[in-house]
Design a protein around this motif. Structure first.
Motif, PDB file in Angstrom:
ATOM      1  N   TYR A   1      -0.312  10.885 -24.563  1.00  0.00           N
ATOM      2  CA  TYR A   1      -0.769  11.882 -23.597  1.00  0.00           C
ATOM      3  C   TYR A   1      -2.083  11.434 -22.955  1.00  0.00           C
ATOM      4  O   TYR A   1      -2.250  11.520 -21.725  1.00  0.00           O
ATOM      5  CB  TYR A   1      -0.944  13.225 -24.296  1.00  0.00           C
ATOM      6  N   LEU A   2      -3.012  10.953 -23.765  1.00  0.00           N
ATOM      7  CA  LEU A   2      -4.305  10.503 -23.237  1.00  0.00           C
ATOM      8  C   LEU A   2      -4.141   9.279 -22.340  1.00  0.00           C
ATOM      9  O   LEU A   2      -4.797   9.167 -21.287  1.00  0.00           O
ATOM     10  CB  LEU A   2      -5.261  10.196 -24.395  1.00  0.00           C
ATOM     11  N   LEU A   3      -3.279   8.350 -22.746  1.00  0.00           N
ATOM     12  CA  LEU A   3      -3.018   7.176 -21.902  1.00  0.00           C
ATOM     13  C   LEU A   3      -2.392   7.588 -20.577  1.00  0.00           C
ATOM     14  O   LEU A   3      -2.715   7.044 -19.515  1.00  0.00           O
ATOM     15  CB  LEU A   3      -2.086   6.209 -22.636  1.00  0.00           C
ATOM     16  N   ASN A   4      -1.489   8.566 -20.645  1.00  0.00           N
ATOM     17  CA  ASN A   4      -0.833   9.055 -19.440  1.00  0.00           C
ATOM     18  C   ASN A   4      -1.855   9.661 -18.474  1.00  0.00           C
ATOM     19  O   ASN A   4      -1.824   9.388 -17.263  1.00  0.00           O
ATOM     20  CB  ASN A   4       0.209  10.101 -19.821  1.00  0.00           C
ATOM     21  N   ILE A   5      -2.779  10.468 -19.005  1.00  0.00           N
ATOM     22  CA  ILE A   5      -3.821  11.063 -18.166  1.00  0.00           C
ATOM     23  C   ILE A   5      -4.701   9.981 -17.545  1.00  0.00           C
ATOM     24  O   ILE A   5      -5.028  10.033 -16.346  1.00  0.00           O
ATOM     25  CB  ILE A   5      -4.676  12.045 -18.989  1.00  0.00           C
TER      26      ILE A   5
ATOM     27  N   ILE B   1       0.837  -1.207   0.000  1.00  0.00           N
ATOM     28  CA  ILE B   1       0.000   0.000   0.000  1.00  0.00           C
ATOM     29  C   ILE B   1       0.865   1.248   0.000  1.00  0.00           C
ATOM     30  O   ILE B   1       0.603   2.223  -0.719  1.00  0.00           O
ATOM     31  CB  ILE B   1      -0.941  -0.005   1.222  1.00  0.00           C
ATOM     32  N   ARG B   2       1.935   1.242   0.787  1.00  0.00           N
ATOM     33  CA  ARG B   2       2.818   2.412   0.851  1.00  0.00           C
ATOM     34  C   ARG B   2       3.567   2.646  -0.457  1.00  0.00           C
ATOM     35  O   ARG B   2       4.001   3.760  -0.750  1.00  0.00           O
ATOM     36  CB  ARG B   2       3.828   2.230   1.990  1.00  0.00           C
ATOM     37  N   SER B   3       3.733   1.595  -1.234  1.00  0.00           N
ATOM     38  CA  SER B   3       4.510   1.713  -2.471  1.00  0.00           C
ATOM     39  C   SER B   3       3.665   2.112  -3.676  1.00  0.00           C
ATOM     40  O   SER B   3       4.222   2.330  -4.761  1.00  0.00           O
ATOM     41  CB  SER B   3       5.212   0.378  -2.767  1.00  0.00           C
ATOM     42  N   VAL B   4       2.336   2.231  -3.503  1.00  0.00           N
ATOM     43  CA  VAL B   4       1.453   2.503  -4.636  1.00  0.00           C
ATOM     44  C   VAL B   4       1.847   3.761  -5.424  1.00  0.00           C
ATOM     45  O   VAL B   4       1.904   3.716  -6.656  1.00  0.00           O
ATOM     46  CB  VAL B   4      -0.021   2.581  -4.176  1.00  0.00           C
ATOM     47  N   PRO B   5       2.124   4.910  -4.781  1.00  0.00           N
ATOM     48  CA  PRO B   5       2.496   6.093  -5.582  1.00  0.00           C
ATOM     49  C   PRO B   5       3.727   5.879  -6.455  1.00  0.00           C
ATOM     50  O   PRO B   5       3.725   6.226  -7.647  1.00  0.00           O
ATOM     51  CB  PRO B   5       2.750   7.168  -4.512  1.00  0.00           C
ATOM     52  N   GLN B   6       4.780   5.271  -5.860  1.00  0.00           N
ATOM     53  CA  GLN B   6       6.004   5.046  -6.637  1.00  0.00           C
ATOM     54  C   GLN B   6       5.790   4.006  -7.730  1.00  0.00           C
ATOM     55  O   GLN B   6       6.290   4.157  -8.849  1.00  0.00           O
ATOM     56  CB  GLN B   6       7.142   4.597  -5.720  1.00  0.00           C
ATOM     57  N   LEU B   7       5.047   2.942  -7.410  1.00  0.00           N
ATOM     58  CA  LEU B   7       4.773   1.920  -8.419  1.00  0.00           C
ATOM     59  C   LEU B   7       3.959   2.501  -9.570  1.00  0.00           C
ATOM     60  O   LEU B   7       4.214   2.189 -10.738  1.00  0.00           O
ATOM     61  CB  LEU B   7       4.013   0.740  -7.795  1.00  0.00           C
ATOM     62  N   GLY B   8       2.978   3.342  -9.226  1.00  0.00           N
ATOM     63  CA  GLY B   8       2.166   3.963 -10.271  1.00  0.00           C
ATOM     64  C   GLY B   8       3.006   4.821 -11.202  1.00  0.00           C
ATOM     65  O   GLY B   8       2.844   4.769 -12.427  1.00  0.00           O
ATOM     66  N   ASN B   9       3.911   5.595 -10.635  1.00  0.00           N
ATOM     67  CA  ASN B   9       4.799   6.416 -11.469  1.00  0.00           C
ATOM     68  C   ASN B   9       5.675   5.546 -12.360  1.00  0.00           C
ATOM     69  O   ASN B   9       5.915   5.862 -13.534  1.00  0.00           O
ATOM     70  CB  ASN B   9       5.681   7.300 -10.583  1.00  0.00           C
ATOM     71  N   ASN B  10       6.174   4.440 -11.794  1.00  0.00           N
ATOM     72  CA  ASN B  10       6.993   3.523 -12.584  1.00  0.00           C
ATOM     73  C   ASN B  10       6.213   2.934 -13.748  1.00  0.00           C
ATOM     74  O   ASN B  10       6.732   2.782 -14.859  1.00  0.00           O
ATOM     75  CB  ASN B  10       7.526   2.391 -11.701  1.00  0.00           C
TER      76      ASN B  10
ATOM     77  N   MET C   1      -3.962   6.875 -16.866  1.00  0.00           N
ATOM     78  CA  MET C   1      -3.226   6.158 -15.827  1.00  0.00           C
ATOM     79  C   MET C   1      -3.049   7.009 -14.575  1.00  0.00           C
ATOM     80  O   MET C   1      -3.135   6.498 -13.452  1.00  0.00           O
ATOM     81  CB  MET C   1      -1.866   5.712 -16.364  1.00  0.00           C
ATOM     82  N   GLU C   2      -2.826   8.297 -14.746  1.00  0.00           N
ATOM     83  CA  GLU C   2      -2.699   9.187 -13.591  1.00  0.00           C
ATOM     84  C   GLU C   2      -4.011   9.263 -12.815  1.00  0.00           C
ATOM     85  O   GLU C   2      -4.012   9.254 -11.577  1.00  0.00           O
ATOM     86  CB  GLU C   2      -2.268  10.580 -14.038  1.00  0.00           C
ATOM     87  N   LEU C   3      -5.133   9.314 -13.531  1.00  0.00           N
ATOM     88  CA  LEU C   3      -6.436   9.333 -12.864  1.00  0.00           C
ATOM     89  C   LEU C   3      -6.686   8.021 -12.131  1.00  0.00           C
ATOM     90  O   LEU C   3      -7.194   8.008 -11.002  1.00  0.00           O
ATOM     91  CB  LEU C   3      -7.546   9.594 -13.890  1.00  0.00           C
ATOM     92  N   GLY C   4      -6.330   6.898 -12.780  1.00  0.00           N
ATOM     93  CA  GLY C   4      -6.484   5.600 -12.130  1.00  0.00           C
ATOM     94  C   GLY C   4      -5.617   5.470 -10.892  1.00  0.00           C
ATOM     95  O   GLY C   4      -6.046   4.945  -9.857  1.00  0.00           O
ATOM     96  N   GLN C   5      -4.402   5.982 -10.981  1.00  0.00           N
ATOM     97  CA  GLN C   5      -3.499   5.944  -9.831  1.00  0.00           C
ATOM     98  C   GLN C   5      -4.041   6.796  -8.687  1.00  0.00           C
ATOM     99  O   GLN C   5      -4.018   6.376  -7.524  1.00  0.00           O
ATOM    100  CB  GLN C   5      -2.113   6.447 -10.235  1.00  0.00           C
ATOM    101  N   ALA C   6      -4.538   7.994  -9.010  1.00  0.00           N
ATOM    102  CA  ALA C   6      -5.085   8.875  -7.981  1.00  0.00           C
ATOM    103  C   ALA C   6      -6.283   8.234  -7.301  1.00  0.00           C
ATOM    104  O   ALA C   6      -6.441   8.323  -6.070  1.00  0.00           O
ATOM    105  CB  ALA C   6      -5.473  10.216  -8.596  1.00  0.00           C
ATOM    106  N   TRP C   7      -7.150   7.582  -8.082  1.00  0.00           N
ATOM    107  CA  TRP C   7      -8.317   6.892  -7.516  1.00  0.00           C
ATOM    108  C   TRP C   7      -7.881   5.770  -6.575  1.00  0.00           C
ATOM    109  O   TRP C   7      -8.408   5.634  -5.468  1.00  0.00           O
ATOM    110  CB  TRP C   7      -9.179   6.328  -8.643  1.00  0.00           C
ATOM    111  N   PHE C   8      -6.907   4.980  -7.011  1.00  0.00           N
ATOM    112  CA  PHE C   8      -6.443   3.858  -6.188  1.00  0.00           C
ATOM    113  C   PHE C   8      -5.777   4.360  -4.910  1.00  0.00           C
ATOM    114  O   PHE C   8      -5.935   3.765  -3.837  1.00  0.00           O
ATOM    115  CB  PHE C   8      -5.465   2.994  -6.990  1.00  0.00           C
ATOM    116  N   GLU C   9      -5.027   5.453  -5.016  1.00  0.00           N
ATOM    117  CA  GLU C   9      -4.392   6.018  -3.825  1.00  0.00           C
ATOM    118  C   GLU C   9      -5.431   6.495  -2.820  1.00  0.00           C
ATOM    119  O   GLU C   9      -5.260   6.323  -1.607  1.00  0.00           O
ATOM    120  CB  GLU C   9      -3.465   7.169  -4.218  1.00  0.00           C
TER     121      GLU C   9
END
Length: 217
Positions: A196-200, A142-151, A202-210
């Motif tokens: 760019y659209l894929l990046n957005i 759980i603590r690694s989710v932000p870094q894993l998402g960026n990776n 994934m960022e939204l998905g990461q934010a939701w999961f966080e």
């Protein structure tokens, strides 16, 4: 210079096939690198040096050499020994590369879990490995989710490097269309927008999961 995006529309099915290959590779590599990175981190932290040091060398090697060089080594090096499809080499190359980075992340997050939780778990009758996998690892994950998402966002963009060894992902598919239409800028703009659209997304998905996991940290 006058732009004409008609060829992009004409060859959009070709680009779609490249997107499909790219996403298939990305999902496979994400699973492979996250699970493998977690296993490597646990082994390096909780086993003896005879086992852990070779894995630490693996992490160091893949984190200190360029991804393209690793792909060339696997593709041309292994190609002299066994016949292996380019897409498999691409998945292995990206997988090992990001496995090393994910292992480094998991090593840090597992180490950040307080020793008191390990001791409390053992005092309640949990064994060593049960404590690690049921108490320590879930919190570390759980603590690694932000870094894993960026990776993983970086990894999706790095799938474009696989075009260098002939994997028919998005960039490779666009190169074929460009060779036929001679309209490079239009296709480069189109694939930049797609990334760019894929990046957005994934960022939204990461934010939701966080947000969903924030209360567990």
């Amino acid at each position: 210079m006058q732009f004409d995006f008609t060829p992009v529309i004409t060859y959009f099915p070709t680009l779609l096939s490249g997107i499909g290959v790219m996403l298939m590779i990305a999902v496979t590599v994400a699973f492979f690198s996250i699970v493998g990175g977690l296993v490597i981190a646990v082994i390096t932290l909780y086993t003896n040096k005879v086992v852990s040091w070779p894995l630490r060398f693996f992490i160091w090697l893949f984190m200190t050499t360029p991804l393209l060089l690793q792909l060339y080594f696997l593709y041309f090096g292994l190609g002299d020994l066994i016949l292996i499809p380019a897409i498999v080499v691409g998945i292995l190359g990206l997988g090992f590369h990001y496995m090393a980075y994910n292992a480094d992340i998991f090593t840090a997050t597992i180490s950040s879990v307080s020793d008191g939780q390990y001791e409390a778990s053992r005092s309640l009758g949990f064994g060593h490995w049960r404590t690690i996998f049921y108490i320590i690892v879930p919190q570390a994950f759980i603590r690694s989710v932000p870094q894993l998402g960026n990776n993983m966002i970086l990894m999706v963009k790095d799938t474009s490097v696989l075009s260098a060894i002939g994997v028919a992902e998005l960039v490779y598919a666009s190169q074929y269309a460009i060779s036929v239409t001679f309209r490079p800028f239009e296709f480069f703009i189109a694939i930049a927008v797609i990334y760019y659209l894929l990046n957005i997304a994934m960022e939204l998905g990461q934010a939701w999961f966080e947000r969903r996991t924030a209360y567990r940290r």
